[in-house]
Design a protein around this motif. Structure first.
Motif, PDB file in Angstrom:
ATOM      1  N   THR A   1     -30.036 -36.906  -2.832  1.00  0.00           N
ATOM      2  CA  THR A   1     -30.767 -37.940  -3.560  1.00  0.00           C
ATOM      3  C   THR A   1     -32.055 -37.430  -4.202  1.00  0.00           C
ATOM      4  N   CYS A   2     -32.524 -36.256  -3.765  1.00  0.00           N
ATOM      5  CA  CYS A   2     -33.755 -35.689  -4.336  1.00  0.00           C
ATOM      6  C   CYS A   2     -33.516 -35.339  -5.803  1.00  0.00           C
ATOM      7  N   HIS A   3     -34.252 -35.969  -6.689  1.00  0.00           N
ATOM      8  CA  HIS A   3     -33.989 -35.775  -8.125  1.00  0.00           C
ATOM      9  C   HIS A   3     -34.284 -34.349  -8.583  1.00  0.00           C
ATOM     10  N   VAL A   4     -35.122 -33.614  -7.830  1.00  0.00           N
ATOM     11  CA  VAL A   4     -35.416 -32.228  -8.199  1.00  0.00           C
ATOM     12  C   VAL A   4     -34.150 -31.382  -8.098  1.00  0.00           C
ATOM     13  N   VAL A   5     -33.316 -31.686  -7.107  1.00  0.00           N
ATOM     14  CA  VAL A   5     -32.043 -30.990  -6.936  1.00  0.00           C
ATOM     15  C   VAL A   5     -30.945 -31.668  -7.742  1.00  0.00           C
ATOM     16  N   ARG A   6     -30.929 -32.981  -7.691  1.00  0.00           N
ATOM     17  CA  ARG A   6     -29.844 -33.785  -8.258  1.00  0.00           C
ATOM     18  C   ARG A   6     -29.768 -33.688  -9.784  1.00  0.00           C
ATOM     19  N   ASP A   7     -30.917 -33.727 -10.431  1.00  0.00           N
ATOM     20  CA  ASP A   7     -30.946 -33.812 -11.894  1.00  0.00           C
ATOM     21  C   ASP A   7     -31.309 -32.516 -12.596  1.00  0.00           C
ATOM     22  N   HIS A   8     -31.651 -31.480 -11.828  1.00  0.00           N
ATOM     23  CA  HIS A   8     -32.100 -30.240 -12.469  1.00  0.00           C
ATOM     24  C   HIS A   8     -31.477 -29.042 -11.747  1.00  0.00           C
ATOM     25  N   GLU A   9     -30.312 -28.650 -12.182  1.00  0.00           N
ATOM     26  CA  GLU A   9     -29.601 -27.533 -11.567  1.00  0.00           C
ATOM     27  C   GLU A   9     -30.448 -26.267 -11.560  1.00  0.00           C
ATOM     28  N   GLU A  10     -31.283 -26.121 -12.601  1.00  0.00           N
ATOM     29  CA  GLU A  10     -32.087 -24.907 -12.720  1.00  0.00           C
ATOM     30  C   GLU A  10     -33.151 -24.795 -11.635  1.00  0.00           C
ATOM     31  N   ASN A  11     -33.453 -25.899 -10.936  1.00  0.00           N
ATOM     32  CA  ASN A  11     -34.474 -25.868  -9.890  1.00  0.00           C
ATOM     33  C   ASN A  11     -33.967 -25.313  -8.562  1.00  0.00           C
ATOM     34  N   LYS A  12     -32.665 -25.228  -8.416  1.00  0.00           N
ATOM     35  CA  LYS A  12     -32.106 -24.911  -7.099  1.00  0.00           C
ATOM     36  C   LYS A  12     -32.521 -23.527  -6.587  1.00  0.00           C
ATOM     37  N   THR A  13     -32.733 -22.598  -7.483  1.00  0.00           N
ATOM     38  CA  THR A  13     -33.111 -21.262  -7.015  1.00  0.00           C
ATOM     39  C   THR A  13     -34.517 -21.259  -6.419  1.00  0.00           C
ATOM     40  N   ALA A  14     -35.397 -22.136  -6.901  1.00  0.00           N
ATOM     41  CA  ALA A  14     -36.798 -22.108  -6.476  1.00  0.00           C
ATOM     42  C   ALA A  14     -37.169 -23.222  -5.511  1.00  0.00           C
TER      43      ALA A  14
ATOM     44  N   VAL B   1     -21.275 -55.278   4.622  1.00  0.00           N
ATOM     45  CA  VAL B   1     -22.469 -55.316   3.760  1.00  0.00           C
ATOM     46  C   VAL B   1     -22.100 -55.603   2.306  1.00  0.00           C
ATOM     47  N   PHE B   2     -20.804 -55.585   1.992  1.00  0.00           N
ATOM     48  CA  PHE B   2     -20.348 -55.886   0.641  1.00  0.00           C
ATOM     49  C   PHE B   2     -19.669 -57.249   0.620  1.00  0.00           C
ATOM     50  N   SER B   3     -19.742 -57.923  -0.516  1.00  0.00           N
ATOM     51  CA  SER B   3     -19.011 -59.183  -0.656  1.00  0.00           C
ATOM     52  C   SER B   3     -17.528 -58.876  -0.868  1.00  0.00           C
ATOM     53  N   ARG B   4     -16.688 -59.833  -0.555  1.00  0.00           N
ATOM     54  CA  ARG B   4     -15.250 -59.618  -0.683  1.00  0.00           C
ATOM     55  C   ARG B   4     -14.823 -59.450  -2.141  1.00  0.00           C
ATOM     56  N   GLU B   5     -15.619 -59.960  -3.054  1.00  0.00           N
ATOM     57  CA  GLU B   5     -15.270 -59.864  -4.469  1.00  0.00           C
ATOM     58  C   GLU B   5     -15.801 -58.594  -5.118  1.00  0.00           C
ATOM     59  N   GLU B   6     -16.623 -57.856  -4.405  1.00  0.00           N
ATOM     60  CA  GLU B   6     -17.293 -56.685  -4.978  1.00  0.00           C
ATOM     61  C   GLU B   6     -16.347 -55.495  -5.095  1.00  0.00           C
ATOM     62  N   THR B   7     -16.464 -54.780  -6.213  1.00  0.00           N
ATOM     63  CA  THR B   7     -15.747 -53.519  -6.373  1.00  0.00           C
ATOM     64  C   THR B   7     -16.583 -52.412  -5.749  1.00  0.00           C
ATOM     65  N   ILE B   8     -15.979 -51.667  -4.840  1.00  0.00           N
ATOM     66  CA  ILE B   8     -16.699 -50.620  -4.111  1.00  0.00           C
ATOM     67  C   ILE B   8     -16.282 -49.273  -4.674  1.00  0.00           C
ATOM     68  N   THR B   9     -17.257 -48.551  -5.202  1.00  0.00           N
ATOM     69  CA  THR B   9     -16.998 -47.259  -5.830  1.00  0.00           C
ATOM     70  C   THR B   9     -17.442 -46.135  -4.898  1.00  0.00           C
ATOM     71  N   VAL B  10     -16.527 -45.224  -4.615  1.00  0.00           N
ATOM     72  CA  VAL B  10     -16.815 -44.100  -3.722  1.00  0.00           C
ATOM     73  C   VAL B  10     -16.665 -42.806  -4.519  1.00  0.00           C
ATOM     74  N   THR B  11     -17.731 -42.031  -4.571  1.00  0.00           N
ATOM     75  CA  THR B  11     -17.746 -40.783  -5.341  1.00  0.00           C
ATOM     76  C   THR B  11     -18.329 -39.655  -4.497  1.00  0.00           C
ATOM     77  N   PRO B  12     -18.069 -38.404  -4.858  1.00  0.00           N
ATOM     78  CA  PRO B  12     -18.633 -37.276  -4.095  1.00  0.00           C
ATOM     79  C   PRO B  12     -20.132 -37.137  -4.344  1.00  0.00           C
ATOM     80  N   LEU B  13     -20.815 -36.371  -3.500  1.00  0.00           N
ATOM     81  CA  LEU B  13     -22.239 -36.098  -3.669  1.00  0.00           C
ATOM     82  C   LEU B  13     -22.472 -35.461  -5.035  1.00  0.00           C
ATOM     83  N   ARG B  14     -23.349 -36.058  -5.808  1.00  0.00           N
ATOM     84  CA  ARG B  14     -23.508 -35.633  -7.198  1.00  0.00           C
ATOM     85  C   ARG B  14     -24.262 -34.325  -7.345  1.00  0.00           C
TER      86      ARG B  14
END
Length: 262
Positions: free
Chosen positions: A160-173, A86-99
């Protein structure tokens, strides 16, 4: 006349996040790729040839255990189900942990948040007087809940849910889409007798699991490797039932009448 078969192998440019709880960064690799391989194959080759201490979580390599969740070019994916084609041969593929979750080391994250939320969802309540093997349901009800049981607990929807991903303070609720889907499944289950025990799943979805935080952007559905329609078939119907329960004037009047008759 002799012929020489052309090789389909090529060298790809990978950038892989290396580090631990104290921090880290992206490290560049050039690694061989062969026809038919997936990203997990390349990560394994890196371990075998260049980075023997690279940490990655995996198990089945068949897209059914949910272990190898990571982010590839910023998108939550399963390493074992993402083909290199699914990637082109020239593409740089970046692999990172779940944010959305704390890093343990390299591509491994601490997803304990999800198990905490799982324990907060009350289990199915069997109907009284019905023994094992005596449950009867319409096929339509079976089909509706069966979709949600395809979940492999990869937690890509949670990531991927931005409520969890971008707002650590939301995780308790906020339980996140995976566990709100579980609440929805139980709430629509025709044999669940939770209401007989005083448990209102619609109310707990709103008050304890943070249903109101979800703004139905469908990002959870887009990354689900099992193709579960999380938003359309679970979260939106659950929101509708919760709103009906809380704000419908006829329901309110019926509750008033019922209380007077008790």
């Amino acid at each position: 006349m002799s012929t020489v078969a052309s090789s389909t192998a090529y060298d790809a440019h990978f950038r892989v996040w290396r580090g631990d709880t104290g921090g880290g960064g992206l490290q560049d690799f050039t690694v061989e790729v062969n026809e038919g391989e997936v990203v997990l194959d390349i990560v394994h080759r890196l371990q075998a040839t260049q980075a023997p201490d690279l940490a990655v979580r995996w198990n089945c390599k068949a897209g059914k255990c949910g272990s190898c969740s990571a982010e590839i070019n910023g998108r939550p994916r399963l390493l074992c189900m993402t083909r290199m084609s699914v990637f082109s041969r020239e593409e740089t593929i970046t692999v990172t942990p779940l944010r959305a979750f704390p890093v343990v080391r390299d591509l491994v994250t601490d997803v304990g948040f999800n198990y905490t939320k799982a324990r907060e969802v009350p289990a199915f309540v069997p109907p009284p007087g019905v023994g094992p093997g005596e449950y009867r349901m319409m096929q339509e009800d079976v089909d509706r809940s069966q979709e949600f049981r395809k979940c492999i607990e990869c937690f890509l929807c949670q990531d991927t849910c931005h409520v969890v991903r971008d707002h650590e303070e939301n995780k308790t609720a906020f339980a996140g889409p995976r566990f709100l889907m579980r609440v929805a499944e139980l709430d629509m289950h025709p044999l669940d007798a939770a209401a007989d025990t005083g448990l209102d799943r619609k109310a707990t979805a709103q008050e304890e699991h943070g249903l109101g935080y979800c703004n139905i952007t469908k990002c959870c559905t887009e990354v689900c490797p099992e193709g579960i329609h999380i938003t359309d078939n679970a979260l939106i119907p659950l929101k509708e039932r919760a709103v009906d329960r809380k704000y419908d004037p006829l329901v309110w009047l019926g509750n008033k009448i019922r209380r007077r008759g008790e």
